[in-house]
Design a protein around this motif. Structure first.
Motif, mmCIF file in Angstrom:
data_model
loop_
_atom_site.group_PDB
_atom_site.id
_atom_site.type_symbol
_atom_site.label_atom_id
_atom_site.label_comp_id
_atom_site.label_asym_id
_atom_site.label_seq_id
_atom_site.Cartn_x
_atom_site.Cartn_y
_atom_site.Cartn_z
ATOM 1 N N SER A 80 0.699 -0.995 0.098
ATOM 2 C CA SER A 80 -0.232 -0.160 -0.025
ATOM 3 C C SER A 80 1.154 1.339 -0.107
ATOM 4 C CB SER A 80 -0.946 0.028 1.271
ATOM 5 O OG SER A 80 -0.141 -0.150 2.322
ATOM 6 N N HIS A 129 -1.441 -7.551 -4.561
ATOM 7 C CA HIS A 129 -2.502 -6.443 -4.573
ATOM 8 C C HIS A 129 -2.030 -5.141 -4.080
ATOM 9 C CE1 HIS A 129 -5.904 -9.060 -5.261
ATOM 10 N NE2 HIS A 129 -5.568 -9.997 -4.339
ATOM 11 N N SER A 131 -2.739 -1.076 -2.836
ATOM 12 C CA SER A 131 -3.673 -0.060 -2.272
ATOM 13 C C SER A 131 -3.096 1.287 -2.095
ATOM 14 C CB SER A 131 -4.336 -0.718 -0.977
ATOM 15 O OG SER A 131 -4.958 -1.801 -1.162
ATOM 16 N N VAL A 156 -8.138 5.372 -7.308
ATOM 17 C CA VAL A 156 -8.373 3.820 -7.200
ATOM 18 C C VAL A 156 -8.895 3.061 -8.379
ATOM 19 C CG1 VAL A 156 -9.801 2.264 -5.712
ATOM 20 C CG2 VAL A 156 -8.544 4.156 -4.721
ATOM 21 N N ASN A 162 -6.690 -1.356 -5.075
ATOM 22 C CA ASN A 162 -7.801 -1.454 -3.983
ATOM 23 C C ASN A 162 -7.570 -0.094 -3.075
ATOM 24 O OD1 ASN A 162 -6.580 -4.654 -4.435
ATOM 25 N ND2 ASN A 162 -8.909 -4.207 -4.107
ATOM 26 N N LEU A 164 -7.312 1.329 0.833
ATOM 27 C CA LEU A 164 -6.821 1.114 2.415
ATOM 28 C C LEU A 164 -7.397 2.259 2.951
ATOM 29 C CD1 LEU A 164 -5.111 0.290 5.080
ATOM 30 C CD2 LEU A 164 -3.198 1.365 4.172
ATOM 31 N N ASN A 194 -10.049 -3.324 0.757
ATOM 32 C CA ASN A 194 -9.533 -4.268 1.161
ATOM 33 C C ASN A 194 -8.559 -4.548 2.493
ATOM 34 O OD1 ASN A 194 -6.915 -3.385 0.334
ATOM 35 N ND2 ASN A 194 -6.384 -4.753 -1.006
#
Length: 259
Positions: A80, A129, A131, A156, A162, A164, A194
């Motif tokens: 992230s 993934h 974020s 996003v 994703n 956060l 997520n």
């Protein structure tokens, strides 16, 4: 609560105590690594929360650093990034950004995000993934645009990544911008959430709200659980509290018993 939620605890200075680190790892389903703990070899490091901002132009050194993260963290499933300031080099006073240097426009930040995220995806592949986190908004120009839910949503959605969600950051932004909290939430990309960062903000004697990283109260914890039940895409819950190891352990035990 029937789901696949995981408690992901940040590696912090509290982990310097071996007894505590063992206890906290046992209470956590996985750990969240930060830039300052890149060299830590604890097990279960599924997440990495990076200080780099995707809305600022990445340099070759930045991409090399991301490759180092990928190489070092073999269990990584999520990385992230921050959306911290519209200024490239803001001045920091008592944890608050102030204008300094070059201010980026909305389009410049969107263009940077598009280019950076494309390269980030190439580095980390389909199995990890990506974020971005919502920041708290204070009353200085350094926070222009970046806490606007429409801007966050575009970063996003346009880049297919994703979200956060930091609860305390959202509450601080709502207070400082005079917007109803629920209205602010409704405009964020919660359909792509997520991970959630849990903590409690506080107020100075002057009345200013700030990101205190306190533990949520009983009532706030109930609100958090209600929020968690509502958002089925949520995979990770992270308690951001760094002051007292025993209090953190107690709160993690409480959350673990609920989820």
């Amino acid at each position: 609560m029937e789901n696949n939620l995981k408690i992901a605890t940040p590696i912090s200075h509290l982990f310097e105590n071996d007894n505590f680190s063992s206890q906290i790892i046992d209470l956590s389903d996985c750990l969240e690594c930060r830039d300052h703990s890149l060299d830590k070899g604890f097990k279960k490091q599924e997440l990495f929360h990076c200080d780099l901002q995707v809305i600022h132009k990445f340099l070759t050194d930045d991409f090399n650093y991301l490759k180092e993260i990928k190489s070092n963290k073999k269990d990584l499933k999520l990385i992230s990034f921050h959306l911290a300031s519209c200024y490239e080099d803001p001045l920091i006073k008592k944890g608050i950004f102030y204008p300094r240097g070059i201010k980026l426009s909305i389009q410049e930040m969107k263009n940077n995000a598009s280019e950076n995220i494309k390269n980030i995806k190439n580095i980390f592949g389909d199995q990890i993934h990506i974020s971005v986190e919502n920041n708290n908004g204070y009353k200085t120009e350094a926070y222009d645009y970046i806490t606007d839910p429409n801007f966050i949503r575009s970063i996003v959605n346009d880049n297919d990544i994703n979200f956060l969600f930091d609860i305390s950051h959202a509450k601080i932004t709502a207070i400082n911008t005079g917007v109803d909290y629920d209205e602010y939430l409704s405009k964020l990309p919660l359909n792509r959430i997520n991970q959630i960062h849990i903590s409690k903000e506080a107020f100075k004697l002057t009345g200013e709200v700030f990101d205190a990283h306190e533990l949520p109260s009983e009532e706030e914890t109930k609100e958090i659980i209600k929020f968690i039940k509502k958002h089925k895409t949520l995979k990770y819950i992270t308690v951001e509290y760094y002051k007292d190891s025993s209090k953190l352990a107690d709160y993690l035990t409480k959350i673990k018993s609920i989820i």
